[in-house]
Write an enzyme that holds these catalytic residues in place. Structure first.
Site, short mmCIF file in Angstrom:
data_model
loop_
_atom_site.label_atom_id
_atom_site.label_comp_id
_atom_site.label_asym_id
_atom_site.label_seq_id
_atom_site.Cartn_x
_atom_site.Cartn_y
_atom_site.Cartn_z
NE ARG A 111 -1.30 0.84 -0.77
CZ ARG A 111 -0.87 0.79 0.48
NH1 ARG A 111 0.43 0.64 0.71
NH2 ARG A 111 -1.69 0.85 1.49
CB SER A 133 -7.78 1.60 -2.85
OG SER A 133 -8.20 1.37 -1.53
CD GLU A 159 -3.94 1.38 -4.16
OE1 GLU A 159 -4.04 0.30 -3.55
OE2 GLU A 159 -4.10 2.49 -3.60
#
Length: 306
Positions: free
Chosen positions: A172, A222, A292
């Protein structure tokens, strides 16, 4: 003192002063941009970067699907890449997509051409530029698995082609400097796959996504990355945070790694809720969750827990 908008170079695109960014994010919250700029095309954007006054902050946003704009808003110029940057072309077994192209649209275009390997993009909300910057992934694949190269601009408008290896991808994340702008991406696809089989895979991804995640709500996907050795949702659930609320910000009961705006929540409410979740997870499991969702803008009355 002259307003910033009066100091900016002449462009073919559009400038808008003191403009709310809330409508441009999936949470539908956030403060204003000092100036919002929609470039007419790549040349227009290069001209802007090459001629803007020194020291003017520049922030690029995409579809706003992974973005929390704080109530204080953003100083400087916020750039949003729209239709001129959303072109998708096919060259044999390669897909070339502009940074403004939707991930799901790229997947659909590949499917129609009988090119496999990009089905996972149909499970990622947002646009290609943001997907590259954060190495977005879903259902077992990440951008780094398919990317060949990216075309980017540096802060003064110079154009570079960066290979997938040189993007410095990790979970990520990428090492692309925050003030560089993704313009285009080239993906390697798998030829010779029947379009109906690709479509079947994409339908399965959509079905799983719709049944397990609250994507029809005002959410930004998320909230926290998965720590090594566990899942963020599992830790949040164990911490008793499912359904937790601050004002009209709520932890989803369908998938507790999603924060929701269930009414007139503010960005402050949402960020405070996220920090409360982080605090409770740390207290109950010892894990420290990392955001995130990208949080940008000036902080107003938010206390970070450590």
């Amino acid at each position: 003192m002259n307003k910033l908008i009066d100091q900016l170079p002449k462009v073919r695109g559009q400038y808008y002063g003191d403009t709310s960014l809330a409508p441009l994010t999936w949470f539908k919250v956030g403060g204003p941009a000092e100036v919002l700029y929609y470039p007419a095309d790549e040349k227009d954007l290069i001209c802007f970067l090459a001629n803007k006054p020194n020291g003017v902050p520049v922030t690029v946003i995409g579809l706003g699907s992974n973005l929390l704009v704080r109530s204080g808003g953003l100083d400087g110029v916020v750039i949003r890449l729209r239709k001129p940057f959303a072109k998708i072309t096919i060259n044999d077994d390669k897909i070339i997509a502009g940074a403004g192209a939707l991930d799901v649209t790229v997947a659909a275009k590949a499917q129609k051409a009988g090119l496999g390997g990009l089905e996972f993009l149909s499970g990622i909300p947002g646009s290609i530029g943001g997907a590259l910057r954060m190495n977005a992934g879903a259902y077992g694949k990440e951008v780094c698995d398919a990317l060949i190269s990216a075309q980017v601009l540096d802060p003064v408008g110079n154009v570079y082609i960066i290979s997938s290896e040189d993007m410095g991808f990790s979970y990520r994340n990428s090492k692309l400097p925050v003030d560089w702008i993704v313009i285009q991406a080239t993906f390697q696809a798998k030829p010779g796959v029947e379009a109906k089989n690709i479509a079947k895979r994409m339908r399965k991804i959509q079905s799983v996504r719709n049944s397990t995640q609250p994507y029809h709500a005002r959410t930004c996907g998320s909230t926290f990355t998965n720590p090594s050795g566990d899942k963020a949702w599992n830790l949040i659930n164990k911490a008793g945070c499912c359904g937790l609320r601050i004002g009209n910000a709520m932890v989803s009961e369908l998938h507790c790694n999603f924060l929701l705006n269930i009414g007139n929540a503010t960005s402050d409410d949402i960020e405070r809720l996220g920090e409360e979740v982080r605090f409770r997870v740390k207290e109950t499991s010892g894990f420290e969750l990392d955001w995130e969702i990208h949080r940008i803008g000036k902080i107003v009355n938010v206390r970070e827990e450590t």
